[in-house]
Every structure is written in structure tokens, then in C-alpha cells.
Design an enzyme around this catalytic site. Structure first.
Site, short mmCIF file in Angstrom:
data_model
loop_
_atom_site.label_atom_id
_atom_site.label_comp_id
_atom_site.label_asym_id
_atom_site.label_seq_id
_atom_site.Cartn_x
_atom_site.Cartn_y
_atom_site.Cartn_z
N HIS A 1 36.93 36.92 43.35
CA HIS A 1 38.16 37.23 44.27
C HIS A 1 37.55 37.41 45.61
O HIS A 1 36.51 37.85 45.97
CB HIS A 1 38.46 38.68 43.96
N HIS B 1 33.51 38.83 38.89
CA HIS B 1 33.65 39.88 37.91
C HIS B 1 34.25 39.31 36.79
O HIS B 1 35.03 37.96 36.63
CB HIS B 1 34.12 40.95 38.62
N ASP C 1 28.63 40.97 48.38
CA ASP C 1 29.02 39.98 48.88
C ASP C 1 28.41 38.82 48.23
O ASP C 1 27.14 38.77 47.97
CB ASP C 1 28.94 39.52 50.55
NI NI Z 1 39.48 39.58 38.49
#
Ligand code: NI
Length: 137
Positions: free
Chosen positions: A42, A15, A80
Site C-alpha cells: 500500500h 503486509h 518505508d
Molecule cells: Ni492490504
């Protein structure tokens, strides 16, 4: 009487946190590394908690396999290895893909699929040390 049952699931996603109307300098000041222009990822850890009374025959609040299958189908299979800003149809374009906002989105997607008990909490770890929780309020 209520018992709380939690299923843990993981997914990895990319992101970027960015406000278009702001300068690059301000974005970096507010979002730090999460404003990196070329994205970053992440390893998210998701905890979905349901609550209810254990069934007198099975002793289950909810069949944990059914819960896993719902989370997989509705959330983790889609998120995912995705880019949360670009790839996910149920994350609105104008919503920052923060951990906080993701808990709301995940709740909204799961709540109608939980039957025979109630959804209690969506908890999402972005890192080992940071997580957000949403209780549907
Ligand atoms: Ni981040």
C-alpha cells in the site's frame, strides 16, 4: 485557545492480513485481497496532528521541521519499504497490521517525543478511500 497543526508524510509498505487458526478460504472471505499469500503493498499517507497555543515569538504550535524529523526517525524511515508483518520490531507479532492498528502503534511511538504541545490525532490512509484515525483514547 488551541490551534491544530498537521504534518503529512508518506511511506510504502507490504503486509498480509491473516489469522493462522483460520482456513485459507475463511481468511480470503474476511480479508479479501489483503490476505494474498504472497503479500501486497500500500502507498500509505500519514497525517500527524498536534495541538497547542502558538508561541508568542515564533507563532508556531510546534516547529514543523522538528515534527517532520521525529516522524521520519520514529516511523517513516522504519516502515518505508518494509514488510509490516515481518520487519518492524515495534509491531507485535500477534497484531494484525491493519490501518487501524497502525494508528495506535504510531501514536504510542510518537507521543513521548512531542514537547511543548500535545499529540492530537494520527490519521492513516491505506488507500485514497480508506483511512483510520486514532485520538489516543
Ligand atoms: Ni492490504
Amino acid at each position: 485557545m488551541k490551534v491544530y497543526l498537521t504534518r503529512r508524510m508518506t511511506f510504502n509498505a507490504a503486509h498480509k492480513l491473516w489469522v493462522k487458526q483460520w482456513s485459507e478460504e475463511k481468511n480470503l472471505e474476511v480479508f479479501g485481497k489483503c490476505a494474498n499469500k504472497n503479500w501486497h503493498g500500500h502507498n500509505y499517507v500519514l497525517y500527524v496532528t498536534v495541538k497547542g497555543k502558538p508561541d508568542p515569538f515564533t507563532g508556531f504550535v510546534m516547529d514543523a521541521k522538528v515534527l517532520k524529523d521525529i516522524i521520519k526517525r520514529e516511523i517513516t524511515e522504519i516502515l518505508d519499504h518494509s514488510n509490516l508483518n515481518l520487519d518492524v520490531p515495534f509491531i507485535p507479532e500477534n497484531m494484525q497490521p491493519t490501518t487501524e492498528n497502525l494508528t495506535i502503534i504510531i501514536w504510542q511511538r510518537l507521543v513521548s517525543h512531542i514537547r511543548g504541545c500535545e499529540l492530537h490525532c494520527i490519521k492513516l490512509h491505506e488507500t485514497e478511500n480508506i483511512y483510520a484515525e486514532y485520538y489516543g483514547e
